[in-house]
Design a protein around this motif. Sequence first.
Motif, PDB file in Angstrom:
ATOM      1  N   GLY A 100       0.844  -1.177   0.000  1.00  0.00           N
ATOM      2  CA  GLY A 100       0.000   0.000   0.000  1.00  0.00           C
ATOM      3  C   GLY A 100       0.887   1.238   0.000  1.00  0.00           C
ATOM      4  O   GLY A 100       2.087   1.165   0.243  1.00  0.00           O
ATOM      5  N   GLY A 101       0.300   2.376  -0.308  1.00  0.00           N
ATOM      6  CA  GLY A 101       1.076   3.609  -0.308  1.00  0.00           C
ATOM      7  C   GLY A 101       2.146   3.616  -1.382  1.00  0.00           C
ATOM      8  O   GLY A 101       1.900   3.244  -2.529  1.00  0.00           O
ATOM      9  N   ARG A 102       3.368   4.028  -1.013  1.00  0.00           N
ATOM     10  CA  ARG A 102       4.433   4.201  -2.000  1.00  0.00           C
ATOM     11  C   ARG A 102       5.099   2.897  -2.415  1.00  0.00           C
ATOM     12  O   ARG A 102       5.925   2.889  -3.331  1.00  0.00           O
ATOM     13  CB  ARG A 102       5.482   5.182  -1.468  1.00  0.00           C
ATOM     14  CG  ARG A 102       6.109   4.804  -0.142  1.00  0.00           C
ATOM     15  CD  ARG A 102       6.866   5.989   0.460  1.00  0.00           C
ATOM     16  NE  ARG A 102       7.209   5.788   1.849  1.00  0.00           N
ATOM     17  CZ  ARG A 102       8.388   5.375   2.287  1.00  0.00           C
ATOM     18  NH1 ARG A 102       9.349   5.127   1.420  1.00  0.00           N
ATOM     19  NH2 ARG A 102       8.610   5.233   3.575  1.00  0.00           N
ATOM     20  N   VAL A 103       4.770   1.780  -1.766  1.00  0.00           N
ATOM     21  CA  VAL A 103       5.304   0.481  -2.174  1.00  0.00           C
ATOM     22  C   VAL A 103       4.114  -0.392  -2.570  1.00  0.00           C
ATOM     23  O   VAL A 103       3.515  -1.076  -1.745  1.00  0.00           O
ATOM     24  CB  VAL A 103       6.130  -0.174  -1.049  1.00  0.00           C
ATOM     25  CG1 VAL A 103       6.662  -1.533  -1.511  1.00  0.00           C
ATOM     26  CG2 VAL A 103       7.278   0.727  -0.623  1.00  0.00           C
ATOM     27  N   GLN A 104       3.771  -0.319  -3.854  1.00  0.00           N
ATOM     28  CA  GLN A 104       2.576  -1.006  -4.353  1.00  0.00           C
ATOM     29  C   GLN A 104       2.731  -1.233  -5.846  1.00  0.00           C
ATOM     30  O   GLN A 104       2.592  -0.312  -6.638  1.00  0.00           O
ATOM     31  CB  GLN A 104       1.343  -0.131  -4.069  1.00  0.00           C
ATOM     32  CG  GLN A 104       0.028  -0.804  -4.292  1.00  0.00           C
ATOM     33  CD  GLN A 104      -1.148   0.019  -3.764  1.00  0.00           C
ATOM     34  OE1 GLN A 104      -2.259  -0.437  -3.800  1.00  0.00           O
ATOM     35  NE2 GLN A 104      -0.900   1.223  -3.292  1.00  0.00           N
ATOM     36  N   ARG A 105       3.090  -2.468  -6.210  1.00  0.00           N
ATOM     37  CA  ARG A 105       3.346  -2.753  -7.630  1.00  0.00           C
ATOM     38  C   ARG A 105       2.049  -2.826  -8.437  1.00  0.00           C
ATOM     39  O   ARG A 105       1.993  -2.339  -9.563  1.00  0.00           O
ATOM     40  CB  ARG A 105       4.126  -4.067  -7.771  1.00  0.00           C
ATOM     41  CG  ARG A 105       5.339  -4.208  -6.872  1.00  0.00           C
ATOM     42  CD  ARG A 105       6.297  -3.030  -6.944  1.00  0.00           C
ATOM     43  NE  ARG A 105       7.422  -3.249  -6.049  1.00  0.00           N
ATOM     44  CZ  ARG A 105       8.238  -2.294  -5.618  1.00  0.00           C
ATOM     45  NH1 ARG A 105       8.060  -1.044  -5.994  1.00  0.00           N
ATOM     46  NH2 ARG A 105       9.242  -2.582  -4.808  1.00  0.00           N
ATOM     47  N   LEU A 106       1.031  -3.464  -7.864  1.00  0.00           N
ATOM     48  CA  LEU A 106      -0.270  -3.533  -8.547  1.00  0.00           C
ATOM     49  C   LEU A 106      -1.112  -2.365  -8.063  1.00  0.00           C
ATOM     50  O   LEU A 106      -1.872  -2.482  -7.101  1.00  0.00           O
ATOM     51  CB  LEU A 106      -0.978  -4.855  -8.245  1.00  0.00           C
ATOM     52  CG  LEU A 106      -0.255  -6.142  -8.635  1.00  0.00           C
ATOM     53  CD1 LEU A 106      -1.121  -7.363  -8.304  1.00  0.00           C
ATOM     54  CD2 LEU A 106       0.117  -6.147 -10.104  1.00  0.00           C
ATOM     55  N   SER A 107      -0.979  -1.230  -8.681  1.00  0.00           N
ATOM     56  CA  SER A 107      -1.710  -0.042  -8.235  1.00  0.00           C
ATOM     57  C   SER A 107      -2.550   0.518  -9.366  1.00  0.00           C
ATOM     58  O   SER A 107      -2.335   0.219 -10.545  1.00  0.00           O
ATOM     59  CB  SER A 107      -0.732   1.032  -7.750  1.00  0.00           C
ATOM     60  OG  SER A 107      -0.138   1.709  -8.839  1.00  0.00           O
ATOM     61  N   GLY A 108      -3.506   1.344  -8.985  1.00  0.00           N
ATOM     62  CA  GLY A 108      -4.373   1.961  -9.973  1.00  0.00           C
ATOM     63  C   GLY A 108      -3.638   2.846 -10.963  1.00  0.00           C
ATOM     64  O   GLY A 108      -4.176   3.170 -12.020  1.00  0.00           O
TER      65      GLY A 108
ATOM     66  N   ALA B 286      13.230  10.616  11.718  1.00  0.00           N
ATOM     67  CA  ALA B 286      14.631  10.200  11.655  1.00  0.00           C
ATOM     68  C   ALA B 286      14.817   8.885  10.918  1.00  0.00           C
ATOM     69  O   ALA B 286      15.948   8.477  10.646  1.00  0.00           O
ATOM     70  CB  ALA B 286      15.212  10.078  13.068  1.00  0.00           C
ATOM     71  N   ASP B 287      13.734   8.222  10.581  1.00  0.00           N
ATOM     72  CA  ASP B 287      13.757   6.940   9.862  1.00  0.00           C
ATOM     73  C   ASP B 287      13.651   7.224   8.361  1.00  0.00           C
ATOM     74  O   ASP B 287      12.572   7.551   7.871  1.00  0.00           O
ATOM     75  CB  ASP B 287      12.584   6.091  10.361  1.00  0.00           C
ATOM     76  CG  ASP B 287      12.245   4.907   9.470  1.00  0.00           C
ATOM     77  OD1 ASP B 287      13.075   4.551   8.612  1.00  0.00           O
ATOM     78  OD2 ASP B 287      11.144   4.345   9.638  1.00  0.00           O
ATOM     79  N   PRO B 288      14.752   7.101   7.606  1.00  0.00           N
ATOM     80  CA  PRO B 288      14.724   7.495   6.194  1.00  0.00           C
ATOM     81  C   PRO B 288      14.199   6.435   5.237  1.00  0.00           C
ATOM     82  O   PRO B 288      13.952   6.725   4.071  1.00  0.00           O
ATOM     83  CB  PRO B 288      16.206   7.772   5.900  1.00  0.00           C
ATOM     84  CG  PRO B 288      16.921   6.761   6.747  1.00  0.00           C
ATOM     85  CD  PRO B 288      16.100   6.666   8.016  1.00  0.00           C
ATOM     86  N   THR B 289      14.028   5.218   5.714  1.00  0.00           N
ATOM     87  CA  THR B 289      13.719   4.098   4.836  1.00  0.00           C
ATOM     88  C   THR B 289      12.280   3.624   4.962  1.00  0.00           C
ATOM     89  O   THR B 289      11.607   3.379   3.959  1.00  0.00           O
ATOM     90  CB  THR B 289      14.660   2.917   5.131  1.00  0.00           C
ATOM     91  OG1 THR B 289      16.006   3.383   5.157  1.00  0.00           O
ATOM     92  CG2 THR B 289      14.504   1.822   4.099  1.00  0.00           C
ATOM     93  N   ILE B 290      11.785   3.470   6.173  1.00  0.00           N
ATOM     94  CA  ILE B 290      10.486   2.845   6.399  1.00  0.00           C
ATOM     95  C   ILE B 290       9.366   3.883   6.477  1.00  0.00           C
ATOM     96  O   ILE B 290       8.441   3.884   5.675  1.00  0.00           O
ATOM     97  CB  ILE B 290      10.510   1.975   7.670  1.00  0.00           C
ATOM     98  CG1 ILE B 290      11.634   0.923   7.568  1.00  0.00           C
ATOM     99  CG2 ILE B 290       9.156   1.290   7.855  1.00  0.00           C
ATOM    100  CD1 ILE B 290      11.543   0.017   6.362  1.00  0.00           C
ATOM    101  N   GLY B 291       9.426   4.770   7.435  1.00  0.00           N
ATOM    102  CA  GLY B 291       8.427   5.831   7.544  1.00  0.00           C
ATOM    103  C   GLY B 291       7.005   5.314   7.548  1.00  0.00           C
ATOM    104  O   GLY B 291       6.633   4.477   8.379  1.00  0.00           O
ATOM    105  N   ASP B 292       6.188   5.791   6.590  1.00  0.00           N
ATOM    106  CA  ASP B 292       4.768   5.412   6.581  1.00  0.00           C
ATOM    107  C   ASP B 292       4.518   3.997   6.083  1.00  0.00           C
ATOM    108  O   ASP B 292       3.366   3.555   6.005  1.00  0.00           O
ATOM    109  CB  ASP B 292       3.950   6.419   5.777  1.00  0.00           C
ATOM    110  CG  ASP B 292       4.321   6.458   4.301  1.00  0.00           C
ATOM    111  OD1 ASP B 292       5.239   5.721   3.873  1.00  0.00           O
ATOM    112  OD2 ASP B 292       3.685   7.246   3.554  1.00  0.00           O
ATOM    113  N   ARG B 293       5.567   3.272   5.785  1.00  0.00           N
ATOM    114  CA  ARG B 293       5.397   1.839   5.496  1.00  0.00           C
ATOM    115  C   ARG B 293       5.116   1.071   6.792  1.00  0.00           C
ATOM    116  O   ARG B 293       4.606  -0.049   6.764  1.00  0.00           O
ATOM    117  CB  ARG B 293       6.648   1.278   4.819  1.00  0.00           C
ATOM    118  CG  ARG B 293       6.954   1.918   3.472  1.00  0.00           C
ATOM    119  CD  ARG B 293       8.327   1.528   2.973  1.00  0.00           C
ATOM    120  NE  ARG B 293       8.446   0.105   2.716  1.00  0.00           N
ATOM    121  CZ  ARG B 293       9.593  -0.510   2.421  1.00  0.00           C
ATOM    122  NH1 ARG B 293      10.721   0.190   2.352  1.00  0.00           N
ATOM    123  NH2 ARG B 293       9.607  -1.803   2.195  1.00  0.00           N
TER     124      ARG B 293
END
Length: 430
Positions: free
Chosen positions: A151-159, A212-219
């Motif tokens: 979901g969000g910025r990591v989503q290969r099958l997206s609209g 301060a978390d540059p990789t995960i964040g809202d994931r």
Amino acid sequence: MAALTAVLTAFALAACTSPTGTPGSTGTPGPGESATNGGAATSSSPTPTTPPPPPPLAWGPTEADVQGWIDEAAGLDLAEAAGQVIIARYSGTDPATPADLVRKLDLGGIVLFAGNIASLDQVIATGEAIQAAGEDLGRDWPTIVSADDEGGRVQRLSGARGPWTTFPSFSHAGDAPAKVVREAMAAMAIEQRASGLNTDFAPDADVTIGPADPTIGDRSASEDPDKAAAAVAAAVEGFTAGGVLSSLKHFPGHGALTVDSHKALPVQEDTTAELEERDLVPFRAGIEAGAPMVMMGHIDVEAWDPGVPASMSAAAYDYLREELGFTGVAITDGLEMGALDAIGDAGDIAVTAIGAGADLLLGPTDPALARQALIDAVEAGTLDRDRLNEAAGRVMAMMDWQTHLASEAGPVSPADVGSAKEAAAALAGY
């Protein structure tokens, strides 16, 4: 939509099931029992009884089931066993390309990225071609067809690329009720399976530390370990109900690290006790909820194995299995990442990871080299064939179990793609 309705109905039925029930149980009285006397014997005379079936592992099959597949893996040619533990990347959108890779290298599976996705029909054709390749190899278990759909910025099958529903980032799940999270992930799984996929590298079980978390964040579902744990457990249950294999990532937790493992090796300086209080909480919850896979992060955990990425560390795999009780498939994070530069080439990385305890290698930079290195290491005696059999057998057992999950979830069709909008909107509301 019909497939999603069936899954949600199954949720309701499951909620009414006795917690002591086991898969395949019919609920009929056992020998010497009565349906009207609470199971008490109708006679004081001794009555022969059938031993109860072995309990299932947290993620589904029994220990004996998994061992049976490990025994079957021992009967594979060495090259077949070596290929079975590799999931490869590929270029382009031609369905024949990944299918040919599976046939040529006996691959356990394929992972799709955005560049492999052109349309729904093309993705379905890709999945069909990959499964046909596995059948051509004589397999009676499915080949892995996977993607990163969080979901969000990591989503290969997206609209953005077709008719698929676009889901909000997993951060919404931290405040959402478990029911909303389960239904959203079940709906996502239905669309994935209707597109030919059977495996999703989600949910993200990391606990973020915020900006301060540059990789995960809202994931991540939350900065609160307990909220993240509840969201992860609900997500696992949703994927399972939808018939798709899920994967907890990135063990033992990437959310508190300020170095991106895509670029360099992050160092986790916290003690094991500190990890247990924060980072490991969602992983434990996801394992207990039945996650069949845990993705090992490229993270240097100083308390376990200083200087060695967890994905390459026997100590990390031992902790996962012995302390967290995980019995499923341990998969590496992507093997093209900068955190592994010091390990060596694709062959060195493959042998090191499998030798340490990995069961699946995700995206080696050169899958042919990785497979040949595993073959050479077994023949040279530097990698135990039993370790390779264990890895391949676990993967085969997991894929066999996926067919059971899909059967329980019910049939899907291309018409189910786009059916998850209501469930996604509900999750986005939190």
